[in-house]
Design an enzyme around this catalytic site. Structure first.
Site, short mmCIF file in Angstrom:
data_model
loop_
_atom_site.label_atom_id
_atom_site.label_comp_id
_atom_site.label_asym_id
_atom_site.label_seq_id
_atom_site.Cartn_x
_atom_site.Cartn_y
_atom_site.Cartn_z
N TRP A 99 0.83 -1.21 0.00
CA TRP A 99 0.00 0.00 0.00
C TRP A 99 0.86 1.25 0.00
O TRP A 99 0.54 2.23 -0.67
CB TRP A 99 -0.99 -0.02 1.16
N ASP A 166 -2.16 6.58 6.20
CA ASP A 166 -3.16 5.64 5.70
C ASP A 166 -3.44 4.69 6.85
O ASP A 166 -2.62 3.82 7.17
CB ASP A 166 -2.60 4.90 4.48
N LYS A 190 -12.16 -2.18 6.50
CA LYS A 190 -11.40 -3.08 7.36
C LYS A 190 -11.97 -3.05 8.78
O LYS A 190 -12.36 -4.05 9.32
CB LYS A 190 -9.91 -2.72 7.38
C1 LIG Z 1 -7.15 -2.17 1.88
C2 LIG Z 1 -6.14 -1.11 1.97
C3 LIG Z 1 -6.05 -0.09 1.01
C4 LIG Z 1 -6.91 -0.05 -0.23
O1 LIG Z 1 -8.13 0.47 0.06
P1 LIG Z 1 -9.22 0.69 -1.08
O2 LIG Z 1 -10.36 1.25 -0.28
O3 LIG Z 1 -9.50 -0.65 -1.69
O4 LIG Z 1 -8.70 1.65 -2.07
C5 LIG Z 1 -5.11 0.90 1.20
N1 LIG Z 1 -4.30 0.91 2.27
C6 LIG Z 1 -4.35 -0.06 3.20
C7 LIG Z 1 -3.44 0.00 4.38
C8 LIG Z 1 -5.27 -1.09 3.09
O5 LIG Z 1 -5.33 -2.06 4.01
#
Ligand SMILES: *Cc1c(COP(=O)(O)O)cnc(C)c1O
Length: 357
Positions: A99, A166, A190
């Site tokens: 990511w 993030d 998540k």
């Molecule tokens: C799942 C995830 C993403 C991607 O998220 P989307 O909503 O599918 O764009 C980005 N960063 C992390 C840390 C993730 O776990």
């Protein structure tokens, strides 16, 4: 058979939140209409949006000078929205996995992007520490929890420049000091809600500074000025997110979530460390509480597919590891009960009894 849902995302949600969402889909507030059939401009939906906002503000103790947005596009859209809005001269990134790399790739389209630290040399099994953060950066970007590799930052960094994090997969799993961040964002799917809504917590003074022209939809200013209603927001996911936040609050808030996360992670890592058939993939001090990654020890490697089948036959769902790490990944988000972790541990112990002489 009872299902134990270890999916990495979208993932397990509190049953109550799902039930309340189901009711609202049939009839919202006795209106005789579904949540899916009403305008986002109605009082009834504005109340949902406001409540979600207020709950998140309360749960994370978000200071007054930060705005909370609920947008579409996923965390992946924030990978380019952040540099679009913030990157003027130079941005710093910490590369702790897939990511992070995706975020770095997007930033490079907008300006100088330096990788200040990386754990790629050891297949992202640790969190780099003690790296310099130059004071001339527009911002520093981190991925607070690495969903795929199972490593996590447990401390809010001290930084001379705004930290953009993030937090897709560890938001609401521990108290954070929001004032140490410029932007916190993530996909809700998540630990905060269903797929389809992205949360952004942003310090207001960071917007409207960059000199480039911005398309309206990526300009944070527009979303802030319209309380996430610059365009049609993801109405249904926001409703479910609101229900999840209500549940978190009723359980005792983020501190209680942290206590449970620690308990669950300690139980499972203790078994991984004790059981001769399994070994954790991340270094101990950086092990994620949310995504617990482990593999078979070399001696038993050939039995990995059999263990997956064995676990499946006992109700375990989603424990297959990401293809980049292999083995197994048990995602232990807030809504996952301790009983599910215990069930997985029982599985590992039964498997050991069969195979270890
Ligand atoms: C799942 C995830 C993403 C991607 O998220 P989307 O909503 O599918 O764009 C980005 N960063 C992390 C840390 C993730 O776990």
């Amino acid at each position: 058979m009872k299902i134990h849902n270890f999916n990495a995302g979208p993932s397990i949600l509190p049953r109550e939140a799902i039930e309340n969402a189901a009711k609202a889909v049939l009839d919202l507030n006795g209106m005789g209409m579904s949540l899916l059939e009403i305008s986002h401009r109605t009082k009834d939906f504005e109340a949902v949006n406001d409540e979600a906002n207020a709950l998140l503000r309360e749960l994370l103790n978000v200071p007054e000078n930060y705005k909370i947005l609920f947008l579409g596009g996923g965390a992946s859209t924030q990978f380019f929205t952040v540099p679009y809005n913030l990157l003027e001269k130079k941005a710093g990134y910490v590369n702790t996995g897939v990511w992070s790399k995706k975020a770095i790739k997007e930033a490079k389209n907008f300006g100088e992007t330096v990788v200040l630290a990386s754990s790629e040399d050891k297949n992202f099994t640790y969190i780099p520490k003690g790296f310099e953060i130059p004071a001339d950066l527009d911002y520093l970007h981190i991925t607070s929890n690495n969903t795929i590799y199972g490593t996590e930052f447990f401390e809010d960094l001290d930084s001379p420049v705004p930290v953009v994090a993030d937090m897709s997969s560890d938001i609401l799993s521990r108290p954070i000091d929001v004032s140490k961040y410029g932007i916190i964002y993530g996909g809700a799917q998540k630990n905060m809600g269903p797929a389809g809504v992205t949360f952004v917590i942003i310090r207001e003074d960071l917007v409207g500074k960059v000199s480039r022209a911005l398309p309206s939809m990526v300009d944070y200013k527009n979303h802030i000025a319209n309380d996430s209603m610059f365009n049609t927001p993801p109405v249904f996911p926001i409703f479910v997110l609101k229900e999840v936040l209500k549940w978190v609050k009723a359980q005792g808030g983020v501190k209680e979530m942290e206590k449970r996360a620690k308990e669950k992670a300690e139980m499972l890592y203790a078994e991984i460390d004790r059981n001769p058939m399994f070994v954790g993939t991340a270094v101990k001090e950086d092990r994620s509480r949310m995504n617990i990654c482990f593999v078979m020890t070399p001696e038993y490697e050939a039995l990995a597919p059999e263990f997956l089948e064995f676990a499946k036959s006992r109700g375990m769902v989603g424990v297959k590891g990401h293809r980049l790490v292999g083995g197994f990944r048990a995602s232990c988000y807030n809504a996952l009960p301790k009983e599910s972790v215990q069930a997985l541990i029982d599985c590992m112990q039964e498997f050991e009894k069969i195979h270890v002489k």
